[in-house]
Design a protein around this motif. Structure first.
Motif, PDB file in Angstrom:
ATOM      1  N   ARG A  91      -9.526   6.675  10.057  1.00 28.01           N
ATOM      2  CA  ARG A  91     -10.880   6.130  10.139  1.00 28.01           C
ATOM      3  C   ARG A  91     -10.864   4.872  10.992  1.00 28.01           C
ATOM      4  O   ARG A  91     -10.157   3.908  10.688  1.00 28.01           O
ATOM      5  CB  ARG A  91     -11.422   5.805   8.749  1.00 28.01           C
ATOM      6  CG  ARG A  91     -12.851   5.237   8.776  1.00 28.01           C
ATOM      7  CD  ARG A  91     -13.310   4.800   7.406  1.00 28.01           C
ATOM      8  NE  ARG A  91     -14.660   4.250   7.461  1.00 28.01           N
ATOM      9  CZ  ARG A  91     -15.767   4.961   7.311  1.00 28.01           C
ATOM     10  NH1 ARG A  91     -15.680   6.272   7.110  1.00 28.01           N
ATOM     11  NH2 ARG A  91     -16.953   4.392   7.374  1.00 28.01           N
ATOM     12  N   ILE A  92     -11.647   4.896  12.066  1.00 31.86           N
ATOM     13  CA  ILE A  92     -11.790   3.747  12.950  1.00 31.86           C
ATOM     14  C   ILE A  92     -13.215   3.241  12.807  1.00 31.86           C
ATOM     15  O   ILE A  92     -14.167   3.971  13.093  1.00 31.86           O
ATOM     16  CB  ILE A  92     -11.502   4.118  14.412  1.00 31.86           C
ATOM     17  CG1 ILE A  92     -10.104   4.728  14.548  1.00 31.86           C
ATOM     18  CG2 ILE A  92     -11.640   2.906  15.322  1.00 31.86           C
ATOM     19  CD1 ILE A  92      -9.804   5.253  15.922  1.00 31.86           C
ATOM     20  N   ASP A  93     -13.371   2.018  12.361  1.00 34.09           N
ATOM     21  CA  ASP A  93     -14.691   1.434  12.146  1.00 34.09           C
ATOM     22  C   ASP A  93     -15.052   0.463  13.252  1.00 34.09           C
ATOM     23  O   ASP A  93     -14.190  -0.023  13.992  1.00 34.09           O
ATOM     24  CB  ASP A  93     -14.730   0.682  10.808  1.00 34.09           C
ATOM     25  CG  ASP A  93     -15.101   1.593   9.650  1.00 34.09           C
ATOM     26  OD1 ASP A  93     -16.294   1.839   9.470  1.00 34.09           O
ATOM     27  OD2 ASP A  93     -14.185   2.061   8.956  1.00 34.09           O
ATOM     28  N   VAL A  94     -16.344   0.168  13.345  1.00 35.41           N
ATOM     29  CA  VAL A  94     -16.783  -0.922  14.200  1.00 35.41           C
ATOM     30  C   VAL A  94     -16.195  -2.229  13.686  1.00 35.41           C
ATOM     31  O   VAL A  94     -15.686  -3.053  14.447  1.00 35.41           O
ATOM     32  CB  VAL A  94     -18.322  -0.993  14.240  1.00 35.41           C
ATOM     33  CG1 VAL A  94     -18.772  -2.254  14.963  1.00 35.41           C
ATOM     34  CG2 VAL A  94     -18.893   0.242  14.914  1.00 35.41           C
ATOM     35  N   GLU A  95     -16.221  -2.417  12.381  1.00 31.21           N
ATOM     36  CA  GLU A  95     -15.657  -3.619  11.765  1.00 31.21           C
ATOM     37  C   GLU A  95     -14.203  -3.381  11.404  1.00 31.21           C
ATOM     38  O   GLU A  95     -13.846  -2.339  10.853  1.00 31.21           O
ATOM     39  CB  GLU A  95     -16.455  -4.000  10.523  1.00 31.21           C
ATOM     40  CG  GLU A  95     -16.198  -5.403  10.023  1.00 31.21           C
ATOM     41  CD  GLU A  95     -16.609  -6.467  11.031  1.00 31.21           C
ATOM     42  OE1 GLU A  95     -15.787  -7.354  11.316  1.00 31.21           O
ATOM     43  OE2 GLU A  95     -17.741  -6.393  11.529  1.00 31.21           O
ATOM     44  N   GLU A  96     -13.351  -4.337  11.710  1.00 31.03           N
ATOM     45  CA  GLU A  96     -11.916  -4.217  11.441  1.00 31.03           C
ATOM     46  C   GLU A  96     -11.626  -4.309   9.949  1.00 31.03           C
ATOM     47  O   GLU A  96     -12.192  -5.132   9.238  1.00 31.03           O
ATOM     48  CB  GLU A  96     -11.178  -5.339  12.172  1.00 31.03           C
ATOM     49  CG  GLU A  96      -9.682  -5.364  11.943  1.00 31.03           C
ATOM     50  CD  GLU A  96      -9.030  -6.560  12.604  1.00 31.03           C
ATOM     51  OE1 GLU A  96      -7.789  -6.642  12.556  1.00 31.03           O
ATOM     52  OE2 GLU A  96      -9.751  -7.402  13.158  1.00 31.03           O
ATOM     53  N   VAL A  97     -10.724  -3.436   9.473  1.00 31.37           N
ATOM     54  CA  VAL A  97     -10.214  -3.552   8.109  1.00 31.37           C
ATOM     55  C   VAL A  97      -9.100  -4.591   8.125  1.00 31.37           C
ATOM     56  O   VAL A  97      -8.187  -4.541   8.959  1.00 31.37           O
ATOM     57  CB  VAL A  97      -9.691  -2.200   7.588  1.00 31.37           C
ATOM     58  CG1 VAL A  97      -9.155  -2.345   6.169  1.00 31.37           C
ATOM     59  CG2 VAL A  97     -10.811  -1.158   7.617  1.00 31.37           C
ATOM     60  N   THR A  98      -9.167  -5.552   7.208  1.00 29.78           N
ATOM     61  CA  THR A  98      -8.226  -6.673   7.225  1.00 29.78           C
ATOM     62  C   THR A  98      -7.149  -6.588   6.152  1.00 29.78           C
ATOM     63  O   THR A  98      -6.094  -7.201   6.292  1.00 29.78           O
ATOM     64  CB  THR A  98      -8.971  -8.003   7.058  1.00 29.78           C
ATOM     65  OG1 THR A  98      -9.716  -7.973   5.824  1.00 29.78           O
ATOM     66  CG2 THR A  98      -9.938  -8.227   8.215  1.00 29.78           C
ATOM     67  N   CYS A  99      -7.416  -5.867   5.050  1.00 30.78           N
ATOM     68  CA  CYS A  99      -6.404  -5.765   3.997  1.00 30.78           C
ATOM     69  C   CYS A  99      -6.733  -4.595   3.081  1.00 30.78           C
ATOM     70  O   CYS A  99      -7.851  -4.070   3.077  1.00 30.78           O
ATOM     71  CB  CYS A  99      -6.300  -7.063   3.184  1.00 30.78           C
ATOM     72  SG  CYS A  99      -7.768  -7.458   2.217  1.00 30.78           S
ATOM     73  N   LEU A 100      -5.741  -4.174   2.314  1.00 31.57           N
ATOM     74  CA  LEU A 100      -5.876  -3.132   1.293  1.00 31.57           C
ATOM     75  C   LEU A 100      -5.417  -3.688  -0.041  1.00 31.57           C
ATOM     76  O   LEU A 100      -4.559  -4.577  -0.097  1.00 31.57           O
ATOM     77  CB  LEU A 100      -5.024  -1.905   1.645  1.00 31.57           C
ATOM     78  CG  LEU A 100      -5.436  -1.061   2.845  1.00 31.57           C
ATOM     79  CD1 LEU A 100      -4.381   0.014   3.106  1.00 31.57           C
ATOM     80  CD2 LEU A 100      -6.801  -0.422   2.620  1.00 31.57           C
ATOM     81  N   GLY A 101      -5.968  -3.152  -1.117  1.00 29.84           N
ATOM     82  CA  GLY A 101      -5.534  -3.579  -2.441  1.00 29.84           C
ATOM     83  C   GLY A 101      -5.965  -2.585  -3.499  1.00 29.84           C
ATOM     84  O   GLY A 101      -6.780  -1.682  -3.254  1.00 29.84           O
ATOM     85  N   HIS A 102      -5.400  -2.736  -4.704  1.00 30.04           N
ATOM     86  CA  HIS A 102      -5.758  -1.885  -5.835  1.00 30.04           C
ATOM     87  C   HIS A 102      -6.887  -2.539  -6.616  1.00 30.04           C
ATOM     88  O   HIS A 102      -6.872  -3.740  -6.894  1.00 30.04           O
ATOM     89  CB  HIS A 102      -4.555  -1.678  -6.746  1.00 30.04           C
ATOM     90  CG  HIS A 102      -3.537  -0.733  -6.183  1.00 30.04           C
ATOM     91  ND1 HIS A 102      -3.704   0.633  -6.183  1.00 30.04           N
ATOM     92  CD2 HIS A 102      -2.342  -0.962  -5.582  1.00 30.04           C
ATOM     93  CE1 HIS A 102      -2.651   1.208  -5.622  1.00 30.04           C
ATOM     94  NE2 HIS A 102      -1.809   0.261  -5.240  1.00 30.04           N
ATOM     95  N   GLY A 103      -7.881  -1.742  -6.981  1.00 29.04           N
ATOM     96  CA  GLY A 103      -8.928  -2.193  -7.872  1.00 29.04           C
ATOM     97  C   GLY A 103      -8.635  -1.730  -9.285  1.00 29.04           C
ATOM     98  O   GLY A 103      -7.476  -1.549  -9.675  1.00 29.04           O
ATOM     99  N   GLU A 104      -9.663  -1.517 -10.060  1.00 30.88           N
ATOM    100  CA  GLU A 104      -9.493  -1.079 -11.439  1.00 30.88           C
ATOM    101  C   GLU A 104      -9.020   0.362 -11.483  1.00 30.88           C
ATOM    102  O   GLU A 104      -9.514   1.227 -10.757  1.00 30.88           O
ATOM    103  CB  GLU A 104     -10.811  -1.216 -12.190  1.00 30.88           C
ATOM    104  CG  GLU A 104     -10.713  -0.913 -13.674  1.00 30.88           C
ATOM    105  CD  GLU A 104     -12.009  -1.148 -14.415  1.00 30.88           C
ATOM    106  OE1 GLU A 104     -11.974  -1.218 -15.658  1.00 30.88           O
ATOM    107  OE2 GLU A 104     -13.065  -1.279 -13.745  1.00 30.88           O
ATOM    108  N   GLY A 105      -8.036   0.638 -12.337  1.00 28.90           N
ATOM    109  CA  GLY A 105      -7.529   2.001 -12.486  1.00 28.90           C
ATOM    110  C   GLY A 105      -6.907   2.508 -11.200  1.00 28.90           C
ATOM    111  O   GLY A 105      -6.012   1.873 -10.626  1.00 28.90           O
TER     112      GLY A 105
END
Length: 710
Positions: A91-105
């Protein structure tokens, strides 16, 4: 340790017309192709684009079941399928993805450059907004309920604040956001590694290269910030300080350890320190041997500690290339693997490189291998003592695309360093273009004895003439040392001259009449009759730091120093005269302007991108004028005209275009991977008169075609 840049692969993208992002599916039978698509701009114009970036250069990686979700250094999301580690979607977005992380569950979250936090659909990589913060997230983690604090998301952002007396300069710092309690905690500086432990404490570490490190703790339950002082120095005469903090680990029994070290100009140290007590407790440390002739123990780490993984029977410790097993008491070390990794050389705060491994995924069940996410090799499988690269072939492995040229041998993209070779797009994807002449030292030179252990050129300046011919100037890292000047003929290097001198290859330039010049602090040189000859001193107190020709109708020759942001003029003179290289002072009223970019126009005038905006400049009359079309709101880094005479502009926030003779500015903010992101250089596409090639720095390169309006 291999210190080079790296390639990878491409896949076919199914374009989504007028979409703001490009989700793509890769089938096993699809050939490797770059992501491509088309969008409609607000003006109604349709834009076709193809994006080239390095899918092996990973910034973050999270695992959920049989899926790996990776974030590339270009800000793109990838999904890999286990156990084969096969790329199945991006997935290539107009807006850059800066980080990944785990949420709940089992929730996976992505932080975006505009401050949004989104929930990631693992199957489709679709993003759903969760919340938005004032600055881009740099790290995220889910905090368990503890005391009066409910469970909730914790995010670290990196806002900026004005520097007192800094003339408008902004200074970044780290901010911790506890979304469960709506509390924020501002730190004094930028931190680079983070851990949220089970007790509700955020541990923050900084790695500042040769300048050491910092360590702080934010207690979310008590609402406090504490800077953690380093333990006493091993040498009682030295001041206590942290080495770089590379990471943290929370053990099963609740202990929190920090680890890291220093690597600068061959000096290497490492440490492991327990930090959750009243005072930091050193557990393990090493420094270079005090005996200069001594060698480090091959059974123990000799570079900074980069990762620690807790296992049932001890710890797995990574130290750059080496992997060790050790008991939790940190004795009985055993090296059981050396990884074949590639590194991106260079960092702003040390002479060295950042670690290649950015994430370690332990086995989820007995019999599975470790999977390592890296900055240059994609994923690497570690099984017992054997490591296997799972990198994808054919990728654009340049770490900083900042220039594009079109010689007769094919389109080249360049990094901002003559020590690194350019890249070219071949039938099987991107590959390094080997254009330097064969390495051979000057046997009669005074430096021959020093250079005899050298195996390759330290740097090669590649110069492309208006006719597409390539000239090269190569040198060793010795001054005075071997310098070889060559021209490419029939796909091979023809040596024109070899000498031992202090010539700086990167100061060389080529004027449109085919003459090779070199402008350094020791004067102006010209290549003639097989050698470099000093032909004139530089006039004035300044010397350029890298000149690029602007006009083909000289002399005089007009040149841009893109590093010094200045214009220069070269008058070769008639035979017997000394050439003159002088700086052209661009002034508007009493203000002296700097020039970021310039192109020659159809007349004698130049179009300049200055710190005051766009201006036209006539070198004959020295007249400076404002342009008669709408300017972009941000500063411009680069200017070019395509085959249709349209003006293209690239800057901090993307690409814009003005029709030939037009007054209206069209922005390309809807193009994924390009819109709203910094552009470093533009070049006309030699195969499409309506197209350009966009240099995107660490994000690679893009080919754009702006089709006629309906």
């Amino acid at each position: 340790m291999n210190i080079i840049t790296r390639l990878t692969v491409c896949l076919v993208l199914s374009a989504v017309f007028e979409s703001m992002a490009l989700p793509a599916i890769l089938r096993a039978d699809e050939p490797p192709m770059p992501p491509q698509g088309e969008v409609r701009l607000a003006s109604g114009r349709v834009v076709e684009y193809t994006i080239h970036y390095d899918r092996n250069s990973l910034r973050a990686s999270v695992r959920l079941g049989n899926d790996l979700i990776a974030l590339t250094n270009s800000g793109t999301l990838l999904r890999f399928e286990l156990p084969t580690v096969r790329l199945v979607r991006e997935r290539i977005d107009v807006e850059e993805v800066t980080c990944l992380g785990h949420g709940e569950g089992e929730e996976i979250l992505a932080g975006l450059g505009d401050g949004r936090i989104c929930r990631v659909d693992v199957a489709t990589l679709e993003l759903k907004d969760v919340t938005k913060l004032p600055a881009a997230p740099r790290w995220m983690g889910w905090g368990q309920a503890n005391g009066n604090r409910p469970a909730g998301l914790v995010v670290v952002t990196e806002p900026t604040k004005p520097v007192k007396g800094g003339g408008g300069r902004e200074l970044p710092y780290s901010m911790v956001h506890d979304l469960a309690t709506k509390q924020t905690f501002a730190l004094e500086e930028v931190f680079t590694t983070f851990l949220l432990d089970r007790a509700g404490r955020v541990w923050l570490g900084a790695d500042r290269g040769e300048w050491g490190g910092r360590l702080a703790r934010v207690d979310l339950v008590n609402g406090t910030i504490k800077a953690i002082k380093p333990p006493p120095a091993r040498d009682p005469d030295s001041e206590a300080s942290w080495d770089g903090v590379y990471g943290f680990i929370e053990l099963c029994d609740g202990q929190v350890w920090s680890f890291g070290g220093s690597s600068h100009m061959g000096y290497n140290s490492g440490y492991i320190t327990r930090v959750d007590g009243a005072k930091p407790q050193p557990l393990y440390a090493f420094e270079p041997p005090r005996n200069p002739e001594g060698e480090p123990d091959p059974g123990r780490p000799s570079l900074p500690i980069t990762h620690i993984i807790e296992e049932d029977n001890g710890l797995l410790v990574f130290s750059y290339d080496d992997v060790f097993g050790v008991k939790q008491t940190l004795n009985s070390w055993r090296r059981f693997a050396t990884l074949e990794l590639q590194y991106h050389w260079g960092r702003p705060d040390a002479v060295g490189s950042y670690p290649s491994v950015i994430t370690v995924h332990p086995p989820s069940q007995v019999g599975e291998p470790y999977l390592l996410a890296t900055v240059a090799d994609g994923y690497v499988r570690l099984e017992l003592t054997k490591s296997t690269s799972l990198s994808l072939p054919g990728q654009l492995g340049a770490t900083d695309v900042c220039a594009v040229e079109h010689p007769a041998e094919g389109t080249l993209v360049f990094e901002g360093d003559d020590r690194l070779p350019p890249w070219t797009l071949g039938p099987k994807g991107w590959e390094i273009a080997s254009l330097a002449p064969p390495f051979e030292i000057d046997p009669a030179g005074a430096a021959a004895e020093i250079e005899k252990g050298t195996e390759s050129w330290y740097e090669t300046r590649i110069l492309v003439g208006p006719d597409g011919a390539i000239s090269t100037v190569s040198g060793t890292g010795v001054s005075d040392g071997t310098r070889t000047t060559a021209r490419r003929v029939g796909g091979k290097s023809l040596q024109l001259g070899r000498e031992t001198s202090s010539l700086v290859p990167s100061a060389s330039f080529l004027t449109a009449d085919g003459t090779l010049w070199n402008a350094g602090s020791d004067g102006l040189k010209r290549f003639e009759q097989g050698s470099w000859k000093t032909v004139a001193p530089l006039l004035g107190d300044e010397s350029p730091s890298g000149l690029n020709p602007l006009n083909t109708n000289g002399p005089p020759w007009l040149l841009l120093d893109s590093f010094g942001k200045s214009l220069w003029q070269l008058k070769p003179g008639v035979p017997g005269d000394k050439p003159q290289l002088t700086r052209i002072m661009i002034r508007e009223g009493e203000k002296r302007l700097s020039t970021r970019a310039a192109i020659a126009g159809p007349s004698a005038a130049l179009l300049l991108a200055t710190d005051a905006g766009l201006r036209t400049y006539d070198p004959m009359t020295q007249r400076l004028s404002k342009v008669d079309f709408v300017e972009p709101p941000q500063s411009v880094n680069t200017l070019i005209r395509d085959g249709l005479g349209r003006l293209w502009l690239g800057g901090k926030y993307g690409v814009a275009m003005v029709e030939a003779g037009g007054k209206t500015l069209e922005t390309f903010d809807r193009v994924p991977g390009i819109g709203g992101r910094e552009v470093y250089a533009l070049a006309p596409d030699p195969h499409h008169e309506d197209g350009v090639i966009v240099a995107l720095g660490s994000r690679g390169a893009a080919f754009i075609r702006a089709l006629p309006k309906p």
